[in-house]
Design an enzyme around this catalytic site. Structure first.
Site, PDB file in Angstrom:
ATOM      1  N   HIS A 220       0.818  -1.204   0.000  1.00 12.18           N
ATOM      2  CA  HIS A 220       0.000   0.000   0.000  1.00 12.18           C
ATOM      3  C   HIS A 220       0.856   1.260   0.000  1.00 12.18           C
ATOM      4  O   HIS A 220       0.603   2.195  -0.764  1.00 12.18           O
ATOM      5  CB  HIS A 220      -0.921   0.012   1.226  1.00 12.18           C
ATOM      6  CG  HIS A 220      -1.958  -1.067   1.214  1.00 12.18           C
ATOM      7  ND1 HIS A 220      -2.936  -1.151   0.243  1.00 12.18           N
ATOM      8  CD2 HIS A 220      -2.173  -2.120   2.052  1.00 12.18           C
ATOM      9  CE1 HIS A 220      -3.707  -2.198   0.482  1.00 12.18           C
ATOM     10  NE2 HIS A 220      -3.265  -2.796   1.572  1.00 12.18           N
TER      11      HIS A 220
ATOM     12  N   GLY B  71       4.326   1.692  -0.632  1.00 15.84           N
ATOM     13  CA  GLY B  71       5.206   1.829  -1.774  1.00 15.84           C
ATOM     14  C   GLY B  71       4.448   2.220  -3.031  1.00 15.84           C
ATOM     15  O   GLY B  71       4.904   3.068  -3.814  1.00 15.84           O
TER      16      GLY B  71
ATOM     17  N   ASN C 164       8.983   0.398   8.909  1.00 12.24           N
ATOM     18  CA  ASN C 164       8.948   0.476  10.372  1.00 12.24           C
ATOM     19  C   ASN C 164       9.616  -0.724  11.043  1.00 12.24           C
ATOM     20  O   ASN C 164       9.668  -1.803  10.452  1.00 12.24           O
ATOM     21  CB  ASN C 164       7.494   0.580  10.850  1.00 12.24           C
ATOM     22  CG  ASN C 164       6.944   1.975  10.679  1.00 12.24           C
ATOM     23  OD1 ASN C 164       7.657   2.956  10.862  1.00 12.24           O
ATOM     24  ND2 ASN C 164       5.673   2.067  10.309  1.00 12.24           N
TER      25      ASN C 164
ATOM     26  N   ASP D  36       4.434  12.339  11.803  1.00  9.45           N
ATOM     27  CA  ASP D  36       3.872  12.688  13.117  1.00  9.45           C
ATOM     28  C   ASP D  36       3.712  14.201  13.241  1.00  9.45           C
ATOM     29  O   ASP D  36       2.743  14.690  13.821  1.00  9.45           O
ATOM     30  CB  ASP D  36       4.774  12.151  14.229  1.00  9.45           C
ATOM     31  CG  ASP D  36       5.043  10.677  14.070  1.00  9.45           C
ATOM     32  OD1 ASP D  36       4.097   9.890  14.181  1.00  9.45           O
ATOM     33  OD2 ASP D  36       6.203  10.313  13.805  1.00  9.45           O
TER      34      ASP D  36
ATOM     35  N   HIS E  73       9.723   7.552  15.753  1.00 12.57           N
ATOM     36  CA  HIS E  73       8.445   7.442  15.055  1.00 12.57           C
ATOM     37  C   HIS E  73       7.745   6.233  15.664  1.00 12.57           C
ATOM     38  O   HIS E  73       7.750   5.133  15.124  1.00 12.57           O
ATOM     39  CB  HIS E  73       8.673   7.233  13.554  1.00 12.57           C
ATOM     40  CG  HIS E  73       7.395   6.997  12.782  1.00 12.57           C
ATOM     41  ND1 HIS E  73       6.320   7.846  12.845  1.00 12.57           N
ATOM     42  CD2 HIS E  73       7.035   5.979  11.947  1.00 12.57           C
ATOM     43  CE1 HIS E  73       5.345   7.375  12.077  1.00 12.57           C
ATOM     44  NE2 HIS E  73       5.742   6.234  11.530  1.00 12.57           N
TER      45      HIS E  73
ATOM     46  N   THR F  32      -2.284   2.427   6.667  1.00 11.57           N
ATOM     47  CA  THR F  32      -2.100   3.859   6.466  1.00 11.57           C
ATOM     48  C   THR F  32      -1.134   4.037   5.301  1.00 11.57           C
ATOM     49  O   THR F  32      -0.152   3.302   5.199  1.00 11.57           O
ATOM     50  CB  THR F  32      -1.513   4.551   7.718  1.00 11.57           C
ATOM     51  OG1 THR F  32      -0.191   4.049   7.954  1.00 11.57           O
ATOM     52  CG2 THR F  32      -2.369   4.287   8.937  1.00 11.57           C
TER      53      THR F  32
END
EC number: 1.1.1.27
Length: 304
Positions: free
Chosen positions: A12, A14, A120, A148, A175, A223
């Site tokens: 999603h 990339g 992440n 953020d 993050h 997201t």
């Protein structure tokens, strides 16, 4: 400067980064790489199908790591197979193993450009990329707390009924769960946020910003719009040598760790890391504590 960009990972995030780059005409050539070659090929085909309606032309292809040897920028956008993780650190085992297997393959091509990491936990993975690639730290940085900070500005803008572009200031540190809003530097227009918000409201906004990604994740399953927009902007800044200041994950020599803090970004990657002079004593402590969380997680990866 070569306007070629590579994206590793066509999930999603990339795919949305690729969409942003093509629709905004940010690069002249785009290479999509994914372990699912059919997915990468299909994404590239669909992007090519848009080209008669975009403002500029982008040569979009898919393929293997060998196509990345002369890229100016590579965006690392691989994700975990399981998305629903409230603490991004829970993704570390899977994503760190994947990144450590990918980076040698990229470096064997002779790549010597800029790595921008989205994967992440962002700060830890960014440091892993720097270690495994052996590129100078200035050539490796992550999106860090840029998203953020966007969320903080959005939330405050909604509260005060002004454009988020009228909000200044940063979210700093990881993050992730230990991030914090550096209220000492946040302004709404020309007014300091500290003069406009009570202590209780400050805590409430911190939790709102921290949980915003999770709330989106729970609602739609992933997201991507925010982080893809942040990443595309960073790619444009590098290619244009725009030298803009953004809160990204950069190597802090004092803390010996990658963490989110303001830095000047340009053609050579991280041009300058700005001092955190205006932080209060409490904010300095929070930044150090956040760095400690990242440092411990990085150590765990190489503990064996």
């Amino acid at each position: 400067m070569q306007q070629k960009v590579g994206i590793i990972g066509c999930g999603h995030v990339g795919s949305d980064v690729a969409f942003s780059l093509v629709t905004q005409g940010i690069c002249s050539e785009l290479v999509l790489v994914d372990q699912n070659t059919e997915k990468a090929s299909s994404e590239a085909m669909e992007l090519r199908d848009m080209l008669s309606a975009t403002r500029s032309y982008t040569n979009v292809v898919s393929g293997g790591y060998e196509l990345l040897h002369d890229a100016a920028v590579i965006v690392m956008a691989i994700g975990p197979t399981t998305l629903l993780e409230k603490d991004r650190m829970e993704e570390l085992k899977e994503t760190s193993e994947a990144v450590r297997s990918i980076i040698p393959k990229v470096m064997q091509t002779g790549f010597n450009g800029i790595f921008i990491n989205i994967t992440n936990p962002c700060d830890v993975i960014t440091q892993i990329i720097a270690k495994e690639s052996e590129l100078p730290n200035r050539q490796v940085f992550g999106t860090g707390t840029s998203l953020d900070t966007m969320r903080m500005r959005s939330a405050l803008g909604e509260h005060f009924q002004v454009s988020p572009k009228s909000i200044s200031g940063y979210v700093l540190g990881e993050h992730g769960e230990s991030q914090f809003i550096a209220w000492s530097g946040v302004e709404v227009g020309t007014k300091r946020a500290l003069e406009l918000l009570s202590a209780e409201e400050q805590v409430e906004f911190k939790e709102t910003v921290r949980a915003r990604g999770w709330n989106i994740l729970m609602g739609k399953g992933w997201t991507s719009f925010g982080i893809a927009t942040a990443a595309a902007r960073l790619v444009a800044i590098v290619l244009d040598d725009a030298r803009e200041v953004l809160p990204v994950s950069v190597y802090d020599e004092n803390e010996e760790v990658y963490a989110g803090r303001p830095a000047v970004i340009g053609r050579n990657g991280v041009c300058q890391i700005l001092p955190l002079e205006q932080l209060t004593i409490e904010e300095e402590k929070r930044y150090q504590e956040s760095c400690a969380v990242i440092r411990q997680a990085f150590s765990n990866v190489y503990a064996k």
